[in-house]
Design an enzyme around this catalytic site. Structure first.
Site, PDB file in Angstrom:
ATOM      1  N   HIS A 131       0.766  -1.166  -0.131  1.00  0.00           N
ATOM      2  CA  HIS A 131      -0.264  -0.366  -0.384  1.00  0.00           C
ATOM      3  C   HIS A 131       0.840   1.273   0.251  1.00  0.00           C
ATOM      4  CE1 HIS A 131      -3.182  -2.526   1.719  1.00  0.00           C
ATOM      5  NE2 HIS A 131      -3.819  -2.950   1.277  1.00  0.00           N
ATOM      6  N   CYS A 166       8.221  19.516 -11.338  1.00  0.00           N
ATOM      7  CA  CYS A 166       7.130  20.463 -12.131  1.00  0.00           C
ATOM      8  C   CYS A 166       6.874  21.331 -11.642  1.00  0.00           C
ATOM      9  CB  CYS A 166       6.503  19.567 -13.442  1.00  0.00           C
ATOM     10  SG  CYS A 166       4.609  18.932 -12.451  1.00  0.00           S
TER      11      CYS A 166
HETATM   12  P1  NAD Z   1      -6.525  -2.476  10.537  1.00  0.00           P
HETATM   13  O1  NAD Z   1      -7.334  -1.682  11.566  1.00  0.00           O
HETATM   14  O2  NAD Z   1      -8.012  -3.317   9.740  1.00  0.00           O
HETATM   15  O3  NAD Z   1      -7.136  -4.106  11.936  1.00  0.00           O
HETATM   16  C1  NAD Z   1      -5.991  -4.160  12.678  1.00  0.00           C
HETATM   17  C2  NAD Z   1      -5.743  -5.482  12.598  1.00  0.00           C
HETATM   18  O4  NAD Z   1      -5.116  -5.785  13.770  1.00  0.00           O
HETATM   19  C3  NAD Z   1      -7.490  -5.915  13.518  1.00  0.00           C
HETATM   20  O5  NAD Z   1      -8.298  -7.168  13.549  1.00  0.00           O
HETATM   21  C4  NAD Z   1      -6.909  -6.006  15.434  1.00  0.00           C
HETATM   22  O6  NAD Z   1      -7.319  -6.929  15.848  1.00  0.00           O
HETATM   23  C5  NAD Z   1      -5.539  -6.522  15.364  1.00  0.00           C
HETATM   24  N1  NAD Z   1      -4.457  -5.875  15.905  1.00  0.00           N
HETATM   25  C6  NAD Z   1      -4.463  -4.409  16.845  1.00  0.00           C
HETATM   26  N2  NAD Z   1      -3.110  -5.060  18.374  1.00  0.00           N
HETATM   27  C7  NAD Z   1      -3.056  -6.257  18.050  1.00  0.00           C
HETATM   28  C8  NAD Z   1      -1.880  -6.397  18.286  1.00  0.00           C
HETATM   29  N3  NAD Z   1      -1.561  -5.684  18.983  1.00  0.00           N
HETATM   30  N4  NAD Z   1      -0.845  -7.052  17.786  1.00  0.00           N
HETATM   31  C9  NAD Z   1      -1.738  -8.228  16.843  1.00  0.00           C
HETATM   32  N5  NAD Z   1      -2.827  -7.397  16.281  1.00  0.00           N
HETATM   33  C10 NAD Z   1      -3.279  -6.885  16.427  1.00  0.00           C
HETATM   34  O7  NAD Z   1      -5.633  -3.021   9.938  1.00  0.00           O
HETATM   35  P2  NAD Z   1      -5.630  -3.502   8.235  1.00  0.00           P
HETATM   36  O8  NAD Z   1      -6.004  -5.369   8.131  1.00  0.00           O
HETATM   37  O9  NAD Z   1      -4.012  -3.329   8.604  1.00  0.00           O
HETATM   38  O10 NAD Z   1      -6.415  -2.792   7.183  1.00  0.00           O
HETATM   39  C11 NAD Z   1      -6.295  -1.472   7.570  1.00  0.00           C
HETATM   40  C12 NAD Z   1      -5.352  -0.439   6.436  1.00  0.00           C
HETATM   41  O11 NAD Z   1      -4.900   0.526   6.588  1.00  0.00           O
HETATM   42  C13 NAD Z   1      -4.220  -0.961   5.184  1.00  0.00           C
HETATM   43  O12 NAD Z   1      -4.345  -0.730   4.231  1.00  0.00           O
HETATM   44  C14 NAD Z   1      -3.424  -0.149   6.337  1.00  0.00           C
HETATM   45  O13 NAD Z   1      -2.248  -0.079   4.520  1.00  0.00           O
HETATM   46  C15 NAD Z   1      -4.088   1.138   6.443  1.00  0.00           C
HETATM   47  N6  NAD Z   1      -3.298   1.080   7.781  1.00  0.00           N
HETATM   48  C16 NAD Z   1      -2.040   0.702   7.613  1.00  0.00           C
HETATM   49  C17 NAD Z   1      -0.852   1.531   9.456  1.00  0.00           C
HETATM   50  C18 NAD Z   1      -0.427   1.417   9.154  1.00  0.00           C
HETATM   51  O14 NAD Z   1       1.052   1.450   7.933  1.00  0.00           O
HETATM   52  N7  NAD Z   1       0.702   0.790  10.512  1.00  0.00           N
HETATM   53  C19 NAD Z   1      -2.379   1.737  10.527  1.00  0.00           C
HETATM   54  C20 NAD Z   1      -3.413   2.090  10.398  1.00  0.00           C
HETATM   55  C21 NAD Z   1      -3.574   1.730   8.683  1.00  0.00           C
HETATM   56 ZN    ZN Z   2       5.650  16.683 -11.688  1.00  0.00          ZN
END
Ligand code: NAD
Ligand code: ZN
Length: 258
Positions: A131, A166
């Site tokens: 992503h 640009c």
């Molecule tokens: P999500 O926020 O939908 O889900 C997070 C998951 O992590 C949940 O299932 C939850 O139960 C679990 N979780 C919470 N605490 C935890 C822990 N300590 N250890 C293990 N698991 C734990 O996240 P997603 O499935 O990655 O999808 C969300 C989208 O949002 C993705 O596309 C991502 O790119 C983006 N996102 C990224 C970040 C980041 O870069 N850190 C943060 C938030 C969202």
């Molecule tokens: Zn440019």
């Protein structure tokens, strides 16, 4: 903490696998202080991420979207990789055939990989960031993409960052809801998923596609799926072993050599 025998089964599956795909989501970075989208702290000024991380939101109000990204970049800049990122980086550096594929845009797997490479005196084994990254930008005109870590001033539309080539408006180089993933990265992840004996899924809600399907690809090809998450997810029914707990508790415990 789950039953020790399930931890041992997961550890044995990983120890025996010649190829492993590690699929991670926001949960792996929660214990580093990065809020997940769906957990506490996921909202910003009462906006839902799904309404900000879209091309439509950026077209309507680029200043608002940049203000949110400026806040996230500042927050993530203060976070460090945790024991789960480090254990996975150690595994990927110790063994060929281990690929980390992340949905995260926080860059913490990359940081852990570079720290490990320095410690081992080897080249860094970089993750596939499906992503994109909070710390990369792309031009809305000429599509030039580059690293950008400096703080962003989003106090007015005139202050927003512009392209070094640009002069047009820049956007974060992240994949927004409704946008396609880079086909080259997706293809690499897909091929690895199909060839892997184990898909280790850590901290993903399993609802964001097509990333969540990678675990199904491994399972359909005859491999095992190990899930680490404090909660059940839509991927739980296809998991060979489901470990309920946090990434920091469980990832080092299941990683061979950890
Ligand atoms: P999500 O926020 O939908 O889900 C997070 C998951 O992590 C949940 O299932 C939850 O139960 C679990 N979780 C919470 N605490 C935890 C822990 N300590 N250890 C293990 N698991 C734990 O996240 P997603 O499935 O990655 O999808 C969300 C989208 O949002 C993705 O596309 C991502 O790119 C983006 N996102 C990224 C970040 C980041 O870069 N850190 C943060 C938030 C969202
Ligand atoms: Zn440019």
């Amino acid at each position: 903490m789950p039953h020790t025998s399930s931890v041992q089964i997961a550890r044995a599956l990983l120890a025996d696998a010649s190829r492993i795909l590690v699929l991670t989501g926001a949960g792996i970075s929660a214990e580093s202080g990065v809020p997940t989208f769906r957990g506490p702290g996921g909202l910003w000024k009462s906006h839902r991420p799904e309404t900000l991380a879209t091309p439509e939101a950026f077209g309507r109000d680029p200043r608002l979207v940049w203000e949110w990204y400026a806040w996230r970049r500042a927050l993530v800049s203060r976070c460090r990789p945790n024991a789960a990122h480090h254990a996975l980086a150690a595994l990927a550096h110790a063994r060929d055939g281990v690929r980390i594929v992340t949905q995260n845009v926080d860059g913490l797997h990359g940081e852990a990989a570079r720290e490990r490479a320095v410690r081992d005196g080897t080249a860094s084994v970089e993750p596939i960031e499906l992503h994109g990254s909070l710390f990369r930008v792309r031009c809305t005109q000429c599509a030039h993409e580059y690293a950008h870590r400096a703080p962003v001033d989003a106090s007015s539309p005139e202050c927003l960052p512009t392209c070094a080539r640009c002069g047009a408006l820049l956007r974060p180089a992240v994949v927004w809801f409704g946008e396609a993933l880079d086909p080259t990265l997706l293809d690499a992840a897909w091929r690895h998923a199909r060839a892997s004996a184990v898909c280790l899924v850590v901290g993903t809600s399993g609802v964001v596609q097509p990333a969540a399907s990678l675990a199904e690809v491994t399972r359909a090809a005859g491999g095992a799926v190990i899930e680490i998450n404090p909660d059940e997810t839509p991927l739980t029914p296809i998991a060979t072993v489901s470990l309920r707990g946090t990434a920091v508790e469980l990832v080092p415990a299941v990683c061979p050599g950890g």
